[in-house]
Design an enzyme around this catalytic site. Structure first.
Site: not given
Ligand code: NVA
Ligand code: CP
Length: 306
Positions: A103, A130, A133, A222, A262, A290
């Site tokens: 990530r 992502h 997800q 989101d 998500c 997930r």
């Molecule tokens: N769009 C959000 C998703 C978190 C799972 C982010 O990138 O922070």
């Molecule tokens: N939805 C998701 O990816 O959650 P986290 O940021 O907690 O991993």
């Protein structure tokens, strides 16, 4: 040859369907207490350059349940944070582990890591995409509706990593996707262009959340400010004001529409407390999925039966 799971681009619809089918089997086996250890003796390195609750825990538990082991790596405690090049990290880790989940911020870093790694790499979220997800989201849709085929999906809010991955999915498989995003916050134009070319499902862009939600089967949102955009929070609150999933909005969807998020959610911003805790919300099943879908992805990539 190793395969990576960086986006939906390199995966056919049939392959994605088979991962989803396997995830359903794995979920059922877990419910029945059936143990299967296809990844005995295998290790996954998990690199997190951004925060996570769901991704970290579901990958770690998933590896454990498949008989393997997971190692959490953050920039603070590793040489990654001190600037060791990603191509070096990729080659060194590949000598120890059987897969890498990452990530991070830029999609290019993930692509570079995968290019140099001798083991499969999984995208656990970038600023652009992502995909894990969206696989969990599709699994949730299949569970609740029996299929994703022919459904009308609404995306409300930011044209962010989640929106981009939903667009990639809509390009590949058969559902209609309408995204309502404010001007200046629309999804990645290249991803949109590619998905339009494939045109498996119809993909539309509007600035009107009510138009997108009208008769929708799935309503999806989101956060307004993603990780890395914290400084834009105040400005984004103003821009996205009309882009909240609330009772008024879901009234124009199908009565049995499901609401996806998500998580983490900001109640009172992109979604109201009433909706996220209400009868249309399936966010806890979505979060659980997930685990099942990532187990299926890891089994496929690391199980030695590509
Ligand atoms: N769009 C959000 C998703 C978190 C799972 C982010 O990138 O922070
Ligand atoms: N939805 C998701 O990816 O959650 P986290 O940021 O907690 O991993």
């Amino acid at each position: 040859m190793k395969r990576d799971f960086l986006s939906f681009k390199d995966w056919s619809r049939e392959e994605l369907d088979s991962i989803l089918k396997r995830a359903i089997e794995l979920k059922d086996m877990r419910r029945k207490g059936v143990v299967s250890h296809p990844l005995t003796g295998k290790t996954l390195a998990m690199i997190f350059e951004k925060s996570s609750t769901r991704t970290r825990v579901s990958f770690e538990v998933g590896m454990f349940e498949l008989g393997g082991h997971a190692i959490f790596m953050s920039p603070r405690e590793t040489q990654i944070g001190r600037g060791e090049p990603v191509k070096d990290t990729a080659r060194v880790l590949s000598r120890y582990v059987n897969g890498i989940m990452i990530r991070t911020f830029s999609q290019e870093v993930v692509e570079e890591l995968a290019g140099y790694a001798g083991v499969p790499v999984i995208n656990g979220l970038t600023d652009l995409l992502h995909p894990c997800q969206i696989m969990a989201d599709l699994l949730t849709v299949i569970e609740k509706r029996g299929t994703y085929e022919g459904l009308k999906v609404a995306w409300i809010g930011d044209g962010n990593n989640m929106a981009n991955s939903w667009i990639e999915a809509a390009g590949k498989i058969g559902f209609d996707l309408t995204l309502a995003c404010p001007k200046g916050y629309t999804p990645n134009p290249m991803i949109l262009g590619e998905a339009h070319k494939m045109a498996t499902g119809k993909i539309r862009l509007t600035s009107d959340p009510f138009e997108a939600t009208k008769d929708a089967d799935i309503i999806n949102t989101d956060v307004w400010a993603s990780m890395g955009q914290e400084e834009e929070q105040k400005e984004r609150e103003k821009v996205f004001k009309g882009y909240q999933i609330n009772i008024e909005l879901i009234k124009v969807a199908r009565k049995d529409a499901i609401v996806l998020h998500c998580l983490p959610a900001h109640r009172g911003e992109e979604i109201t407390e009433e909706v996220i805790e209400g009868p249309n919300s399936v966010v806890w099943d979505q979060a659980e999925n997930r685990l099942h879908v990532q187990k299926a992805i890891m089994e496929k990539l690391m199980g030695g039966n590509l």
